[in-house]
Motif scaffolding. Structure first.
Motif, PDB file in Angstrom:
ATOM      1  N   ASP A 223      -7.202  -4.932  13.095  1.00 47.90           N
ATOM      2  CA  ASP A 223      -8.013  -3.721  13.003  1.00 47.90           C
ATOM      3  C   ASP A 223      -7.578  -2.855  11.824  1.00 47.90           C
ATOM      4  OD1 ASP A 223      -9.450  -4.502  15.217  1.00 47.90           O
ATOM      5  OD2 ASP A 223      -8.264  -3.301  16.636  1.00 47.90           O
ATOM      6  N   ALA A 224      -6.247  -2.725  11.666  1.00 45.39           N
ATOM      7  CA  ALA A 224      -5.743  -1.916  10.549  1.00 45.39           C
ATOM      8  C   ALA A 224      -6.081  -2.540   9.207  1.00 45.39           C
ATOM      9  CB  ALA A 224      -4.233  -1.736  10.681  1.00 45.39           C
ATOM     10  N   ALA A 225      -6.092  -3.881   9.135  1.00 44.47           N
ATOM     11  CA  ALA A 225      -6.404  -4.549   7.870  1.00 44.47           C
ATOM     12  C   ALA A 225      -7.829  -4.291   7.424  1.00 44.47           C
ATOM     13  CB  ALA A 225      -6.160  -6.047   8.011  1.00 44.47           C
ATOM     14  N   ALA A 226      -8.720  -3.983   8.360  1.00 43.54           N
ATOM     15  CA  ALA A 226     -10.113  -3.703   8.013  1.00 43.54           C
ATOM     16  C   ALA A 226     -10.381  -2.220   7.817  1.00 43.54           C
ATOM     17  CB  ALA A 226     -11.038  -4.245   9.106  1.00 43.54           C
ATOM     18  N   ALA A 227      -9.350  -1.373   7.994  1.00 42.35           N
ATOM     19  CA  ALA A 227      -9.527   0.071   7.865  1.00 42.35           C
ATOM     20  C   ALA A 227      -9.653   0.465   6.388  1.00 42.35           C
ATOM     21  CB  ALA A 227      -8.357   0.798   8.518  1.00 42.35           C
ATOM     22  N   PRO A 228     -10.243   1.641   6.100  1.00 46.45           N
ATOM     23  CA  PRO A 228     -10.424   2.069   4.700  1.00 46.45           C
ATOM     24  C   PRO A 228      -9.121   2.166   3.915  1.00 46.45           C
ATOM     25  CG  PRO A 228     -11.815   3.367   6.162  1.00 46.45           C
ATOM     26  CD  PRO A 228     -10.940   2.543   7.043  1.00 46.45           C
ATOM     27  N   PHE A 229      -8.031   2.628   4.537  1.00 43.79           N
ATOM     28  CA  PHE A 229      -6.789   2.770   3.777  1.00 43.79           C
ATOM     29  C   PHE A 229      -6.280   1.405   3.318  1.00 43.79           C
ATOM     30  CE2 PHE A 229      -5.212   2.033   8.054  1.00 43.79           C
ATOM     31  CZ  PHE A 229      -4.110   1.214   7.853  1.00 43.79           C
ATOM     32  N   ALA A 230      -6.482   0.360   4.128  1.00 45.67           N
ATOM     33  CA  ALA A 230      -6.053  -0.975   3.717  1.00 45.67           C
ATOM     34  C   ALA A 230      -6.940  -1.515   2.602  1.00 45.67           C
ATOM     35  CB  ALA A 230      -6.067  -1.915   4.922  1.00 45.67           C
ATOM     36  N   VAL A 231      -8.235  -1.250   2.701  1.00 49.89           N
ATOM     37  CA  VAL A 231      -9.150  -1.675   1.645  1.00 49.89           C
ATOM     38  C   VAL A 231      -8.786  -0.994   0.320  1.00 49.89           C
ATOM     39  CG1 VAL A 231     -11.550  -1.715   0.901  1.00 49.89           C
ATOM     40  CG2 VAL A 231     -10.980  -2.138   3.306  1.00 49.89           C
ATOM     41  N   SER A 232      -8.452   0.300   0.374  1.00 52.76           N
ATOM     42  CA  SER A 232      -8.069   1.027  -0.835  1.00 52.76           C
ATOM     43  C   SER A 232      -6.772   0.476  -1.417  1.00 52.76           C
ATOM     44  CB  SER A 232      -7.918   2.514  -0.515  1.00 52.76           C
ATOM     45  OG  SER A 232      -9.136   3.063  -0.049  1.00 52.76           O
ATOM     46  N   ALA A 233      -5.821   0.151  -0.544  1.00 49.81           N
ATOM     47  CA  ALA A 233      -4.551  -0.392  -1.029  1.00 49.81           C
ATOM     48  C   ALA A 233      -4.757  -1.732  -1.720  1.00 49.81           C
ATOM     49  CB  ALA A 233      -3.574  -0.529   0.137  1.00 49.81           C
ATOM     50  N   ARG A 234      -5.622  -2.572  -1.156  1.00 52.88           N
ATOM     51  CA  ARG A 234      -5.903  -3.852  -1.807  1.00 52.88           C
ATOM     52  C   ARG A 234      -6.610  -3.645  -3.141  1.00 52.88           C
ATOM     53  NH1 ARG A 234      -6.797  -5.678   3.640  1.00 52.88           N
ATOM     54  NH2 ARG A 234      -8.991  -5.064   3.492  1.00 52.88           N
ATOM     55  N   ALA A 235      -7.477  -2.640  -3.206  1.00 56.42           N
ATOM     56  CA  ALA A 235      -8.185  -2.360  -4.462  1.00 56.42           C
ATOM     57  C   ALA A 235      -7.228  -1.885  -5.544  1.00 56.42           C
ATOM     58  CB  ALA A 235      -9.278  -1.316  -4.216  1.00 56.42           C
ATOM     59  N   ARG A 236      -6.131  -1.247  -5.145  1.00 57.40           N
ATOM     60  CA  ARG A 236      -5.137  -0.800  -6.120  1.00 57.40           C
ATOM     61  C   ARG A 236      -4.215  -1.923  -6.558  1.00 57.40           C
ATOM     62  NH1 ARG A 236      -4.710   3.481  -2.343  1.00 57.40           N
ATOM     63  NH2 ARG A 236      -2.715   2.615  -1.636  1.00 57.40           N
ATOM     64  N   GLY A 237      -4.401  -3.113  -6.007  1.00 55.97           N
ATOM     65  CA  GLY A 237      -3.589  -4.255  -6.411  1.00 55.97           C
ATOM     66  C   GLY A 237      -2.397  -4.525  -5.515  1.00 55.97           C
ATOM     67  N   GLU A 238      -2.380  -3.946  -4.338  1.00 53.47           N
ATOM     68  CA  GLU A 238      -1.266  -4.172  -3.414  1.00 53.47           C
ATOM     69  C   GLU A 238      -1.262  -5.628  -2.960  1.00 53.47           C
ATOM     70  OE1 GLU A 238       1.814  -3.529  -2.289  1.00 53.47           O
ATOM     71  OE2 GLU A 238       1.195  -1.523  -1.595  1.00 53.47           O
ATOM     72  N   SER A 239      -0.081  -6.246  -2.948  1.00 49.83           N
ATOM     73  CA  SER A 239       0.037  -7.627  -2.499  1.00 49.83           C
ATOM     74  C   SER A 239      -0.135  -7.704  -0.983  1.00 49.83           C
ATOM     75  CB  SER A 239       1.395  -8.197  -2.890  1.00 49.83           C
ATOM     76  OG  SER A 239       2.444  -7.506  -2.216  1.00 49.83           O
ATOM     77  N   ARG A 240      -0.368  -8.907  -0.471  1.00 49.81           N
ATOM     78  CA  ARG A 240      -0.588  -9.079   0.970  1.00 49.81           C
ATOM     79  C   ARG A 240       0.672  -8.743   1.763  1.00 49.81           C
ATOM     80  NH1 ARG A 240      -3.573 -14.779   1.828  1.00 49.81           N
ATOM     81  NH2 ARG A 240      -3.903 -13.868   3.889  1.00 49.81           N
ATOM     82  N   SER A 241       1.830  -9.198   1.264  1.00 47.35           N
ATOM     83  CA  SER A 241       3.075  -8.875   1.960  1.00 47.35           C
ATOM     84  C   SER A 241       3.394  -7.390   1.858  1.00 47.35           C
ATOM     85  CB  SER A 241       4.225  -9.700   1.383  1.00 47.35           C
ATOM     86  OG  SER A 241       4.390  -9.427  -0.009  1.00 47.35           O
ATOM     87  N   GLY A 242       3.135  -6.782   0.696  1.00 49.66           N
ATOM     88  CA  GLY A 242       3.361  -5.349   0.556  1.00 49.66           C
ATOM     89  C   GLY A 242       2.431  -4.544   1.436  1.00 49.66           C
ATOM     90  N   LEU A 243       1.184  -4.984   1.542  1.00 53.50           N
ATOM     91  CA  LEU A 243       0.239  -4.319   2.432  1.00 53.50           C
ATOM     92  C   LEU A 243       0.723  -4.373   3.872  1.00 53.50           C
ATOM     93  CD1 LEU A 243      -2.628  -3.030   2.786  1.00 53.50           C
ATOM     94  CD2 LEU A 243      -3.480  -5.353   3.138  1.00 53.50           C
ATOM     95  N   PHE A 244       1.265  -5.515   4.268  1.00 48.83           N
ATOM     96  CA  PHE A 244       1.760  -5.660   5.643  1.00 48.83           C
ATOM     97  C   PHE A 244       2.930  -4.720   5.894  1.00 48.83           C
ATOM     98  CE2 PHE A 244       4.682  -7.578   8.681  1.00 48.83           C
ATOM     99  CZ  PHE A 244       3.848  -7.815   9.765  1.00 48.83           C
ATOM    100  N   ARG A 245       3.907  -4.707   4.974  1.00 50.44           N
ATOM    101  CA  ARG A 245       5.126  -3.924   5.198  1.00 50.44           C
ATOM    102  C   ARG A 245       4.876  -2.426   5.090  1.00 50.44           C
ATOM    103  NH1 ARG A 245       7.098  -7.554   1.444  1.00 50.44           N
ATOM    104  NH2 ARG A 245       7.295  -5.827  -0.052  1.00 50.44           N
ATOM    105  N   ARG A 246       4.150  -2.001   4.080  1.00 49.37           N
ATOM    106  CA  ARG A 246       4.054  -0.574   3.779  1.00 49.37           C
ATOM    107  C   ARG A 246       2.877   0.132   4.435  1.00 49.37           C
ATOM    108  NH1 ARG A 246       6.346  -2.450  -1.191  1.00 49.37           N
ATOM    109  NH2 ARG A 246       4.308  -3.108  -2.006  1.00 49.37           N
ATOM    110  N   HIS A 247       1.882  -0.608   4.879  1.00 55.56           N
ATOM    111  CA  HIS A 247       0.678   0.051   5.384  1.00 55.56           C
ATOM    112  C   HIS A 247       0.297  -0.388   6.799  1.00 55.56           C
ATOM    113  CE1 HIS A 247      -0.174   1.785   1.409  1.00 55.56           C
ATOM    114  NE2 HIS A 247       0.161   0.601   0.904  1.00 55.56           N
ATOM    115  N   LEU A 248       0.313  -1.684   7.054  1.00 58.26           N
ATOM    116  CA  LEU A 248      -0.239  -2.178   8.312  1.00 58.26           C
ATOM    117  C   LEU A 248       0.756  -2.105   9.469  1.00 58.26           C
ATOM    118  CD1 LEU A 248      -2.174  -5.355   7.083  1.00 58.26           C
ATOM    119  CD2 LEU A 248      -2.994  -2.997   7.304  1.00 58.26           C
ATOM    120  N   LEU A 249       2.027  -2.355   9.183  1.00 53.69           N
ATOM    121  CA  LEU A 249       3.000  -2.505  10.262  1.00 53.69           C
ATOM    122  C   LEU A 249       3.131  -1.237  11.084  1.00 53.69           C
ATOM    123  CD1 LEU A 249       4.984  -4.358  11.628  1.00 53.69           C
ATOM    124  CD2 LEU A 249       6.732  -3.647   9.997  1.00 53.69           C
ATOM    125  N   ARG A 250       3.153  -0.078  10.418  1.00 51.78           N
ATOM    126  CA  ARG A 250       3.310   1.178  11.165  1.00 51.78           C
ATOM    127  C   ARG A 250       2.161   1.376  12.145  1.00 51.78           C
ATOM    128  NH1 ARG A 250       4.358   6.942   8.296  1.00 51.78           N
ATOM    129  NH2 ARG A 250       6.361   5.905   7.967  1.00 51.78           N
TER     130      ARG A 250
END
Length: 331
Positions: A223-250
């Motif tokens: 659910d978090a991976a489909a949220a707007p903040f995750a989409v924005s992070a991917r658009a900024r070039g965030e890697s998949r592992s970085g997205l998991f650690r810094r955005h999704l896990l919390r």
């Protein structure tokens, strides 16, 4: 001309501090009152439930039905322990003793319940805490794999989590003993007081709980991976592992943290089976023996200590949730 009054710049800060202090006091008071209600409910339930078990508690005090105690001895014991009083009088007397911290004396072991519990509690707490840590490690590992591995990984991890959550403790313990002890000879079949003797009991308790935690965490991650903040992070070039650690896990950890109290309670109840299978000393085996012998003070003491541990862990889980989610701090 009168100069303007100086602006009190500290007022907003002081107001926020008072609000945080009020919220913290309200939270603490609520947890204390809730904990006392849980302990009272457990003591009440145990008092009336154990008296529904067939048999006379006076016979249990004298050694059980096989002791062939005389009617005079049974009557004397009933008078000595107040068992000849009305049930309500016995209940109120027990609540009064428990309120002063007096857990009584074990009928079967003829020693103080408090001392017995202090001897058995560390082993069970070690088993439960280690199992909870392992369960969280497994749950986060499968959730990470499901998030980064695509649809196949998500489907496989979902299947494994459902199977793990449905595995009975006694069956898993038997399989582990046959495989790791009898066949491979890697681990001792019973508890030996060493780290090696702790491995199979911990895994037996952790796997079913990891299945539940993994399902909740994985769904939250998706659910978090489909949220707007995750989409924005991917658009900024965030890697998949970085997205998991810094955005999704919390975000994904919040439902799991809320379930940690339940998970710990499940581990304590599962300890009854696991400690018996692996001949490990602890509250589980103590409770099983006490129920069999109708040892009312010991059953009550074990239940109350387990409930207290559950209340503490739930409070710690709430604190962790408030630390992870800033929105919880204002409530």
């Amino acid at each position: 001309m009168t100069p303007p009054a100086p602006t009190d710049r500290a007022t907003p800060t002081a107001t926020r501090r008072r609000a945080r202090l009020t919220a913290a006091l309200r939270w603490t008071t609520g947890r204390l009152v809730g904990g006392l209600v849980v302990l009272w409910a457990v003591a009440t339930l145990i008092f009336f439930a154990i008296r529904l078990v067939p048999g006379d508690p006076a016979e249990a005090i004298l050694g059980g039905p096989g002791s062939q105690a005389s009617d005079e001895a049974i009557a004397l014991v009933r008078e000595q322990y107040g068992l000849d009083q009305p049930l309500l009088v016995q209940y109120l007397a027990q609540l009064g003793r428990l309120a002063t911290g007096d857990l009584g004396t074990s009928y079967s072991l003829r020693t103080g319940v408090a001392g017995l519990l202090l001897d058995q509690l560390p082993g069970t707490l070690l088993l439960a805490v280690a199992s909870l840590v392992v369960a969280w490690a497994i749950a986060l590992g499968t959730a990470w794999w499901a998030t980064l591995g695509g649809r196949v990984a998500a489907a496989v991890s979902s299947t494994l989590e459902i199977v793990a959550s449905a595995v009975p403790h006694f069956w898993l313990a038997s399989v582990l003993v046959l495989l790791l002890s009898t066949q491979l000879g890697l681990l001792p079949p019973v508890s030996t007081g060493t780290p090696a003797g702790l491995v199979m009991p911990v895994v037996t308790l952790a796997v079913p709980v990891a299945g539940f935690l993994g399902q909740v965490t994985r769904d939250s991650l998706l659910d978090a991976a489909a949220a707007p903040f995750a989409v924005s992070a991917r658009a900024r070039g965030e890697s998949r592992s970085g997205l998991f650690r810094r955005h999704l896990l919390r975000h994904a950890a919040l439902p799991g943290l809320a379930l940690s109290g339940w998970a710990f309670g499940s581990l304590l109840s599962g300890a009854v089976v696991v400690e018996s299978v692996f001949a490990r000393p602890g509250l589980g085996r103590t409770l099983l023996g006490a129920v069999t012998l109708r040892d009312i003070p010991l059953v009550t003491g074990v239940a109350l200590v387990s409930a207290l541990a559950y209340v503490v862990v739930v409070a710690l889980g709430d604190l962790a949730e408030r630390a992870v989610d800033p929105r919880e701090r204002a409530t």
